[in-house]
Write an enzyme that holds these catalytic residues in place. Structure first.
Site, short mmCIF file in Angstrom:
data_model
loop_
_atom_site.label_atom_id
_atom_site.label_comp_id
_atom_site.label_asym_id
_atom_site.label_seq_id
_atom_site.Cartn_x
_atom_site.Cartn_y
_atom_site.Cartn_z
CG ASP A 379 -1.90 1.04 1.15
OD1 ASP A 379 -3.06 1.03 0.42
OD2 ASP A 379 -1.91 1.90 2.02
CG ASN A 380 -0.73 4.86 -0.12
OD1 ASN A 380 -0.91 4.83 -1.35
ND2 ASN A 380 -1.30 4.88 0.75
CD GLU A 408 -2.43 1.56 -3.51
OE1 GLU A 408 -3.54 2.16 -3.69
OE2 GLU A 408 -1.64 2.06 -2.83
CE LYS A 518 -10.36 3.08 2.55
NZ LYS A 518 -9.28 4.06 2.18
#
Length: 657
Positions: A379-380, A408, A518
């Site tokens: 993630d990120n 990502e 989410k």
């Protein structure tokens, strides 16, 4: 520069990082090579596999007069390879060309015969030539001694002699490049169909009081056969760790929570543990390992989200406050991506204690590798130091080269490419926002040609955070079109659960689903939707069947674009020569897509049929792999694509008898 200049080698990665390939990938090797004057040169590629075994491959000169030379080689053995290019003066080819021209002109015939005889005898004296070949070369040399123009011409164009020297050139004035690195990773690093879901939603139940009971790894495992039946081979899980309660987000990213709101799984950490722990509602470590085994039994590999951040309740906050950024007012900075704010998440600060934080992140990854996870969707990653990723991926892969990291990072091109160069095996990409014919042609050309030596795109059609305007307003046709293009234009693609149910309602003013999973549980009727014919699952199943049946679709670099008279009709082919398919036959898939989900399009497409070995103007047969229809086509063809029925042709070009 050398006696035979050799420049612009590829595959090559900026800043000296190794080029990448996956096992089974057909890699184009290219070099620019030339010499002064008119004498003919040849170029070889010398490959050294991970065991040190060398092989030699003859390159072919490009037909465009640019002095480019190329060859395609399938790389299979995993590990570190190296290669170099070797240029040489091709003495026999130079003689043969001159002899052919002069024989036809009746010029210097005796001299060319003598020169040819000398070359053939020189070759016959080489120790490594087979005895039968030496005998044939000596016989040809005898014929050249005193030959007339007719005999000289015949031997100059003799195919058997040409074959001898193609295999073992008579070379002089040799030159070579330095050895260059290329890493071959396992096939899954470059080929796969991903399916993302939230384990807590799979098997979740609404109770009599209206609350929802979370699904578990045991209930989520019951969904795996259906995912495998659709043909996916990677099951990607969002974070599965304990979720903090401080500043917990409510539904639709609100700051107000209601009883039973589960919170964002990206707000990692609670008294129950952090990144090496499992949310207690999902089960215990043994339950997770059972889920991994169940996935493997279905032919699925588990990918786990690696989100290096913490909720305010994470054990790291009290045990290692130096790993976070403290503001002048004494508070810890929370994560932001303006205008978005994540008050439930603290980003990590890698500067205060790099040694400590590096080792802890390595420990976390190795923990999950020990639980059976070999794929991480990161993630990120662009919000962490590049040098950290270079170190972490290299360290992990040094002991376990099967571990795959997917970046990502929807960010600036230079950053995305740098992440790929330093080690990420796969990357999210701009595909999600490339929708028009022109945009797709530009994007797919870039990822299949410009960056293919090191950056492998994973073409996700949507994610739990991304619902593009194209999907919001394009209706069901948009979902079909995007799935078809993603599945056929690159060897790796993915979908987020709910795509097959056409979940296209956005939160107002955003590019994400209303009631984002989410922040809440999602209760879906998978089986009922398919029984009612209200599911995209049959199309996804068929696309994955086509991908598995056609090796041309499991390559990245082999896409070619063709033309149509309509700016909304995209045309491309994926071709693989017979020597690389494993079937003895070449494989060609032709995709024609109406990218306007609101209309019926009628147009003429114009094909460069030479790519699959058909002379322009000649007929060839095609079969639509989605409908079963067959047609006789030429290089110019009428098509009609109805966005509300069948907006895409996926055609198999039949080999001619």
């Amino acid at each position: 520069m050398g006696r035979i200049p050799l420049t612009d080698p590829s595959p090559l990665v900026p800043d000296g990082f190794p080029a990448k390939a996956f096992s089974g990938e057909v890699v184009p090797f290219r070099i620019v090579a030339f010499r002064e004057g008119h004498d003919i040169i040849g170029v070889h590629l010398r490959l050294r596999d991970p065991d040190g075994t060398e092989s030699l491959h003859r390159l072919t000169a490009d037909a465009d007069g640019t002095d480019g030379w190329s060859a395609q080689v399938e790389l299979v053995a995993e590990g570190g390879w190296s290669y170099r290019f070797e240029g040489f003066a091709d003495d026999f080819a130079t003689w043969a060309h001159a002899a052919e021209v002069k024989a036809l002109a009746g010029v210097d015939v005796p001299l060319m015969g003598t020169m040819g005889a000398q070359l053939l005898l020189q070759a016959a004296a080489e120790k490594d030539r087979p005895a039968a070949e030496k005998k044939a070369l000596k016989a040809a040399a005898a014929r050249l001694d005193g030959a007339d123009a007719e005999t000289l011409h015949a031997l100059a164009i003799d195919e058997t002699l040409a074959a001898y020297f193609a295999a073992r050139p008579l070379a002089s004035l040799g030159a070579h490049t330095v050895w260059l690195p290329i890493t071959v990773e396992r096939t899954r690093a470059g080929v796969g169909a991903w399916y993302e879901f939230f384990p807590r939603s799979e098997g979740a139940k609404r109770l009599k009081d209206g609350s929802i009971k979370s699904g578990t790894f045991r209930t989520a495992a019951k969904r795996l056969p259906a995912v495998a039946d659709m043909g996916f081979d990677v099951i990607y899980l969002v974070p599965i760790h304990p979720i903090g309660t401080t500043n917990r987000k409510g539904r639709n990213n609100t700051l107000t929570t209601e009883p039973g709101d589960p919170g964002s799984p990206y707000a990692i950490g609670a008294p129950e543990g952090g990144h090496d722990a499992i949310h207690p509602e999902l089960g215990k470590p043994a339950d997770f390992r059972a889920f991994v085994r169940a996935a493997k039994a279905e032919g699925l590999e588990v990918a786990l989200d690696l989100a290096l951040q913490a909720s305010p309740d994470h054990p790291w906050v009290t045990e290692h406050p130096e790993w976070f950024t403290t503001l002048p007012d004494g508070t810890i900075a929370y994560a932001e991506n303006p205008p978005k704010k994540y008050q439930d998440i603290y980003p990590l600060n890698f500067d205060n204690d790099p040694e400590g934080i590096y080792q802890e992140m390595l420990r976390v990854v190795q923990h999950w590798v020990g639980q059976g996870v070999k794929i991480f969707r990161v993630d990120n990653p662009h919000t962490k130091p590049l040098q950290f990723w270079e170190w972490l991926i290299a360290t992990v892969n040094a002991t376990d080269p099967d571990v795959i990291f997917l970046a990502e990072a929807f960010t600036r091109p230079a950053v995305m490419r740098a992440l790929a160069a330093v080690g990420f095996q796969q990357s999210y990409s701009y595909f999600t926002w490339r929708n028009t014919k022109a945009e797709l042609e530009e994007f797919l050309t870039t990822v299949s040609q410009d960056t293919a030596d090191y950056m492998r795109p994973n073409l996700f059609v949507n994610t739990h955070d991304i619902l593009t305007e194209y999907l919001q307003y394009g209706g069901r046709a948009a979902y079909r079109i995007r799935a078809c293009i993603a599945a056929t234009s690159a060897p790796t693609y993915g979908v987020y659960a709910g795509y097959e149910l056409f979940e296209n309602v956005a939160r107002p003013g955003s590019e994400e689903n209303i009631d984002n999973e989410k922040y809440e549980f999602k209760l879906r009727d998978w089986a009922g939707a398919e029984e009612r014919g209200d599911s995209l699952a049959p199309l996804l199943r068929r696309l994955n069947e086509i991908r598995r049946a056609h090796p041309a679709l499991r390559q990245l670099r082999n896409i070619s674009f063709h033309w149509s008279d309509d700016d909304a009709v995209l045309v491309y082919s994926k071709h693989l020569d017979a020597e690389f398919t494993g079937t003895g036959s070449s494989d060609t898939i032709l995709v024609i897509a109406n990218v306007d989900p609101h209309s019926v399009r009628e147009t003429t497409v114009h094909l460069d049929s030479r790519i699959w070995g058909v002379t322009p103007g000649d007929e060839f047969e095609v079969e639509d792999l989605l409908t079963g229809e067959t047609w006789t086509w030429r290089d110019h063809n009428y098509v009609r694509l109805d966005a509300f029925a069948e907006p895409v042709h996926i055609l198999r070009v039949k080999e001619r008898a």
